[in-house]
Design an enzyme around this catalytic site. Structure first.
Site, short mmCIF file in Angstrom:
data_model
loop_
_atom_site.label_atom_id
_atom_site.label_comp_id
_atom_site.label_asym_id
_atom_site.label_seq_id
_atom_site.Cartn_x
_atom_site.Cartn_y
_atom_site.Cartn_z
N LYS A 13 1.17 33.83 -16.52
CA LYS A 13 0.03 34.01 -15.59
C LYS A 13 -0.31 32.69 -14.89
O LYS A 13 -0.49 32.66 -13.68
CB LYS A 13 -1.24 34.49 -16.33
CG LYS A 13 -1.13 35.83 -17.01
CD LYS A 13 -2.47 36.32 -17.53
CE LYS A 13 -3.08 35.43 -18.60
NZ LYS A 13 -2.33 35.36 -19.86
N ARG A 88 -10.95 39.51 -20.26
CA ARG A 88 -10.15 39.58 -21.49
C ARG A 88 -10.76 40.57 -22.48
O ARG A 88 -10.29 40.66 -23.61
CB ARG A 88 -10.12 38.20 -22.14
CG ARG A 88 -8.76 37.50 -22.07
CD ARG A 88 -8.95 36.14 -22.70
NE ARG A 88 -7.74 35.51 -23.11
CZ ARG A 88 -7.13 34.55 -22.43
NH1 ARG A 88 -7.57 34.15 -21.27
NH2 ARG A 88 -6.06 33.96 -22.94
N ARG A 127 6.62 25.57 -25.69
CA ARG A 127 5.87 25.10 -24.53
C ARG A 127 5.24 23.73 -24.80
O ARG A 127 4.75 23.46 -25.89
CB ARG A 127 4.78 26.12 -24.22
CG ARG A 127 4.00 25.83 -22.98
CD ARG A 127 3.31 27.07 -22.49
NE ARG A 127 2.03 27.28 -23.15
CZ ARG A 127 1.14 28.18 -22.73
NH1 ARG A 127 1.41 28.94 -21.69
NH2 ARG A 127 0.00 28.33 -23.36
N ARG A 160 -0.10 22.16 -27.25
CA ARG A 160 -1.49 22.61 -27.38
C ARG A 160 -1.73 23.12 -28.80
O ARG A 160 -0.85 23.74 -29.39
CB ARG A 160 -1.75 23.75 -26.37
CG ARG A 160 -2.19 23.25 -25.02
CD ARG A 160 -2.18 24.29 -23.95
NE ARG A 160 -2.73 25.59 -24.35
CZ ARG A 160 -2.84 26.63 -23.51
NH1 ARG A 160 -2.46 26.52 -22.25
NH2 ARG A 160 -3.34 27.78 -23.92
N ARG A 171 -3.28 35.01 -31.51
CA ARG A 171 -3.66 35.28 -30.10
C ARG A 171 -3.04 36.61 -29.63
O ARG A 171 -3.67 37.36 -28.89
CB ARG A 171 -3.19 34.14 -29.19
CG ARG A 171 -4.01 32.87 -29.38
CD ARG A 171 -3.34 31.66 -28.77
NE ARG A 171 -3.21 31.70 -27.33
CZ ARG A 171 -2.37 30.93 -26.64
NH1 ARG A 171 -1.59 30.06 -27.25
NH2 ARG A 171 -2.33 31.00 -25.33
P1 AMP Z 1 -5.51 30.69 -21.73
O1 AMP Z 1 -5.20 29.34 -21.22
O2 AMP Z 1 -5.83 31.70 -20.66
O3 AMP Z 1 -4.45 31.20 -22.70
O4 AMP Z 1 -6.87 30.57 -22.58
C1 AMP Z 1 -6.96 29.69 -23.68
C2 AMP Z 1 -8.10 30.08 -24.58
O5 AMP Z 1 -9.34 30.02 -23.85
C3 AMP Z 1 -8.07 31.50 -25.14
O6 AMP Z 1 -7.22 31.62 -26.28
C4 AMP Z 1 -9.53 31.72 -25.47
O7 AMP Z 1 -9.90 31.01 -26.64
C5 AMP Z 1 -10.24 31.04 -24.30
N1 AMP Z 1 -10.48 31.97 -23.18
C6 AMP Z 1 -9.92 31.92 -21.93
N2 AMP Z 1 -10.36 32.91 -21.16
C7 AMP Z 1 -11.21 33.64 -21.91
C8 AMP Z 1 -11.99 34.82 -21.69
N3 AMP Z 1 -11.97 35.46 -20.50
N4 AMP Z 1 -12.75 35.28 -22.71
C9 AMP Z 1 -12.80 34.65 -23.90
N5 AMP Z 1 -12.09 33.55 -24.20
C10 AMP Z 1 -11.30 33.03 -23.22
#
Ligand code: AMP
Length: 216
Positions: A13, A88, A127, A160, A171
């Site tokens: 994404k 989400r 990654r 990360r 996740r």
């Molecule tokens: P990402 O980089 O999109 O994988 O997001 C990393 C982390 O940020 C996720 O594993 C969640 O802990 C938090 N996060 C990102 N977007 C959301 C969302 N819309 N709702 C809740 N937690 C989020």
């Protein structure tokens, strides 16, 4: 152009959102990036979010909904935007519908990138991110592992905390339990465009662009 980019962790994404954002000159709204920056800057949100992010769990709907509400009202969004990582949960999707209605936005494309789960676990464990510019790479593809090919920062690669295998599996479970059902909410309400995310980055982009063209 307004896009919701949906899909499981590691499906690409962020990579596709960056490409589309520069192609269409629209704002890339990555909730993950916003939260990681807040953690880095140790803002009140960042302090609250840090351990939740490291465990791979979700930040509360209330916090995320108000963050996106503030962002969508910014003039920077007037030219269009791409949502990467939001909604989400079904509660977030319902709140987003209300926000879009209030802003009188009807034309929004919903793109869902898909790929096999085991392939994604492998991708995520391999990654690495640059701590200077945030770019993401597959560790095996980095030729010079001492310097970032995007910003030239030296020795800036790190894994990360949420890319370790046990957190990745957690996740994925949260995706299946809480995030995947958002598509059931959208089915019938909205056209859902599915994109195969197992292909090369440029082919995935091509596929997105041709499907967006058809969805006009
Ligand atoms: P990402 O980089 O999109 O994988 O997001 C990393 C982390 O940020 C996720 O594993 C969640 O802990 C938090 N996060 C990102 N977007 C959301 C969302 N819309 N709702 C809740 N937690 C989020």
């Amino acid at each position: 152009m307004r896009i919701i980019l949906f899909g499981s962790p590691g499906v690409g994404k962020g990579t596709q959102a960056k490409i589309l954002s520069s192609k269409f000159n629209i704002l890339h709204i990555s909730t993950g990036d916003i939260l990681r920056k807040a953690v880095k800057d140790q803002t009140p949100l960042g302090i609250k979010a840090q351990s939740i992010l490291n465990r791979g769990e979700l930040i509360s709907d209330d916090i995320m909904i108000s963050l996106i509400k503030d962002t969508l009202q910014q003039p920077l969004c007037e030219n269009g935007f791409i949502l990467d990582g939001f909604p989400r949960s079904t509660a977030q999707a319902i709140a987003l519908d209300a926000m879009l209605k209030e802003l009188n936005i009807q034309d929004i494309h919903l793109l869902v990138i898909t790929a096999d789960e085991e392939e994604l676990v492998k991708r995520l464990t391999e990654r690495r991110a640059c701590k200077n510019c945030g770019s993401l790479f597959n560790y095996n593809d980095i030729k010079d592992k001492t310097s970032c090919p995007v910003c030239n920062a030296e020795n800036s690669f790190y894994q990360r905390d949420d890319d370790s295998e046990n957190v990745i599996r957690h996740r994925m479970e949260i995706y299946k339990q809480t995030t995947r059902p958002v598509l059931d909410y959208y089915e019938g309400k909205k056209k859902v465009i599915y994109i195969n995310g197992s292909d090369k980055i440029e082919n995935v982009t091509e596929n997105i662009l041709s499907k967006l063209e058809l969805d006009k």
